[in-house]
Design an enzyme around this catalytic site. Structure first.
Site, mmCIF file in Angstrom:
data_model
loop_
_atom_site.group_PDB
_atom_site.id
_atom_site.type_symbol
_atom_site.label_atom_id
_atom_site.label_comp_id
_atom_site.label_asym_id
_atom_site.label_seq_id
_atom_site.Cartn_x
_atom_site.Cartn_y
_atom_site.Cartn_z
ATOM 1 N N GLY A 63 9.267 1.587 -7.226
ATOM 2 C CA GLY A 63 8.226 2.281 -7.320
ATOM 3 C C GLY A 63 7.530 3.052 -6.122
ATOM 4 O O GLY A 63 7.454 2.480 -5.313
ATOM 5 N N GLY A 65 3.545 4.601 -4.443
ATOM 6 C CA GLY A 65 2.120 4.919 -4.857
ATOM 7 C C GLY A 65 1.646 5.811 -3.474
ATOM 8 O O GLY A 65 2.307 6.113 -2.718
ATOM 9 N N THR A 66 0.182 5.712 -3.777
ATOM 10 C CA THR A 66 -0.333 6.619 -2.583
ATOM 11 C C THR A 66 -0.102 5.891 -1.301
ATOM 12 O O THR A 66 0.048 6.743 -0.114
ATOM 13 C CB THR A 66 -1.942 6.643 -3.020
ATOM 14 O OG1 THR A 66 -2.024 6.751 -4.407
ATOM 15 C CG2 THR A 66 -2.510 7.563 -2.030
ATOM 16 N N TYR A 67 -0.241 4.686 -1.065
ATOM 17 C CA TYR A 67 -0.029 3.970 -0.005
ATOM 18 C C TYR A 67 0.975 2.946 0.196
ATOM 19 O O TYR A 67 0.929 2.244 1.372
ATOM 20 C CB TYR A 67 -1.366 3.426 0.812
ATOM 21 C CG TYR A 67 -1.969 2.338 -0.096
ATOM 22 C CD1 TYR A 67 -1.610 1.023 0.137
ATOM 23 C CD2 TYR A 67 -3.117 2.659 -1.080
ATOM 24 C CE1 TYR A 67 -2.145 -0.015 -0.331
ATOM 25 C CE2 TYR A 67 -3.435 1.619 -1.607
ATOM 26 C CZ TYR A 67 -3.071 0.289 -1.409
ATOM 27 O OH TYR A 67 -3.743 -0.674 -2.137
ATOM 28 N N ALA A 68 1.814 2.643 -0.712
ATOM 29 C CA ALA A 68 2.663 1.686 -0.763
ATOM 30 C C ALA A 68 3.956 2.086 -1.745
ATOM 31 O O ALA A 68 3.753 2.844 -2.622
ATOM 32 C CB ALA A 68 2.180 0.318 -1.540
ATOM 33 N N LYS A 85 7.505 -4.717 -0.647
ATOM 34 C CA LYS A 85 6.360 -3.821 -0.879
ATOM 35 C C LYS A 85 5.838 -3.369 0.690
ATOM 36 O O LYS A 85 5.526 -4.063 1.226
ATOM 37 C CB LYS A 85 5.072 -4.693 -1.472
ATOM 38 C CG LYS A 85 3.963 -3.757 -1.888
ATOM 39 C CD LYS A 85 3.070 -4.775 -2.745
ATOM 40 C CE LYS A 85 1.723 -3.973 -3.407
ATOM 41 N NZ LYS A 85 0.973 -4.802 -4.127
ATOM 42 N N ASP A 177 -6.819 -8.229 -12.708
ATOM 43 C CA ASP A 177 -6.325 -7.048 -13.155
ATOM 44 C C ASP A 177 -5.259 -7.471 -14.144
ATOM 45 O O ASP A 177 -4.091 -7.094 -13.850
ATOM 46 C CB ASP A 177 -5.755 -6.277 -11.943
ATOM 47 C CG ASP A 177 -5.353 -5.041 -12.421
ATOM 48 O OD1 ASP A 177 -5.851 -4.406 -13.640
ATOM 49 O OD2 ASP A 177 -4.549 -4.197 -11.870
#
Length: 377
Positions: A63, A65-68, A85, A177
């Site tokens: 996967g 994401g924006t920063y990972a 990660k 979360d």
């Protein structure tokens, strides 16, 4: 020479021959029985290959994401699969602080129902967290069994979730979360809490690191109405929503906006009053919405497959008054879990519930593939 034990390393670790040779030489000069100092342990771990990117082989992207970015990988030390990660440090969106928070929390959490952080690799441009790899999560599990789970399996997953949370809550760590995607599940059916990036953050963010909008479905009404008084009950409402979803195959409160989310909650649980939620009548945000006065509905009509004890536990988790909401520690002793036996309360923190003969997964009624089979003892 039990090096692994002396250095608190996993039993399955394959120590490089050159490291063992070096240790042999050192041991001739000084007795090996002395405990290692922190500095020499760190140096030894580095010699073995911990903290080094070349120790891990990337197998594919899981996967981004924006920063990972998360990769599936393999450790050359153990041959085990890992999740890598990678967090980019030059990004301006404040990612590193959540990453560093996640590291500092997870480093100290050693529990069978919490994902293990194996290693941390720090370079100028990147912080890589090396986690144990789990094949699936609860959302995929529900999809895989056609949203029709065995009620026995719901109970076993719920107990594992409560067990992991209780361990965190005793250490004053909130997850904040909880949702099916953050509950990882391996092929044995072991469930583990993951993604502690938001734990202990000051506010509940609206976007995840992959820039998806954070779902409101598992968020308690006190937080939806602007409360910043976070304590352990914040996690327990989400646990109730997840229990409902496992038992029915559908999300409990799938709202798209804060107002819609509150509306769905009030329509089922009843619009809060001073009796059910002391102080609610003076909450400006609540008053501004002008909700109709809904009466609470009987939960059993919405979760017909759940037994009396299960309904009782669910009701205790979905209370408006945070002081009355059942804690993770108390939940573990709830009569709903009685059928799992007494031995389950005596397990070591790192012991799996499946080490007990009496705890076995059953085939889910809606189950499509043969991934999750009852465990053979």
């Amino acid at each position: 020479m039990d090096v692994s034990k002396r250095m608190s390393l996993p039993m399955d670790i394959r120590l490089p021959p050159e490291f063992l040779q070096k240790l042999q030489l050192e041991s001739e000069n000084s007795p090996l029985c002395k405990p290692l100092s922190r500095t020499s342990r760190r140096a030894s771990l580095s010699d073995i290959g911990f903290g080094k990117l070349e120790t891990y082989v990337k197998l594919g992207k899981l996967g981004e994401g924006t920063y990972a970015t998360v990769f599936k990988g393999r450790s050359k030390l153990t041959e085990n699969l890992v999740a890598l990660k990678e967090i980019r440090l030059e990004h301006e969106e404040g990612a590193p602080c959540t990453a560093i928070r996640e590291v500092s929390l997870l480093k100290n959490l050693k529990h069978a129902n919490i994902v293990t952080l194996h290693d941390i690799i720090h370079t100028d441009r990147c912080l890589t967290l090396v986690f144990e790899y789990l094949d699936s999560d609860l959302k995929q599990y529900l999809d895989n069994c056609g949203n029709l789970m065995s009620m026995n399996n719901v109970k076993i997953f719920m107990f594992q979730l409560m067990r992991g949370l209780s361990y965190c809550h005793k250490r004053k760590i909130l997850h904040r979360d909880l949702k099916p995607q953050n509950l990882l599940i391996n092929d044995k059916g072991e469930l583990k809490l993951a993604d502690f990036g938001l734990a202990r953050a000051k506010s509940v963010p609206t976007k995840t690191y992959s820039n998806e909008v954070v779902t409101l479905w598992y968020r308690p009404p006190d937080v939806l109405l602007g409360s910043t008084e976070y304590s352990t009950p914040i996690d327990m409402w989400g646990v109730g929503c997840i229990m409902f979803e496992m038992a029915t195959g559908r999300p409990m409160f799938p709202g798209a906006t804060v107002k819609e989310e509150l509306h769905l909650i009030f329509r089922l649980i009843g619009t809060p009053t001073e009796d059910t939620w002391p102080g609610i009548s003076s909450n400006d945000e609540f008053r501004s919405y002008l909700f109709p006065q809904y009466r609470p509905q009987a939960l059993i009509n919405h979760v017909p497959r759940l037994d009396t004890e299960g309904i009782d536990l669910l009701s205790a988790l979905l209370l408006y008054n945070t002081r009355s909401r059942m804690s993770s520690e108390a939940s573990l002793r709830h009569p709903y879990f009685q059928t799992l036996g007494d031995n389950i309360h005596n397990l070591a923190d790192t012991g799996s519930v499946f080490s007990l003969r009496e705890v076995q997964l059953q085939k889910d009624p809606g189950h499509r593939t043969s991934v999750f089979q009852p465990l053979s003892k």
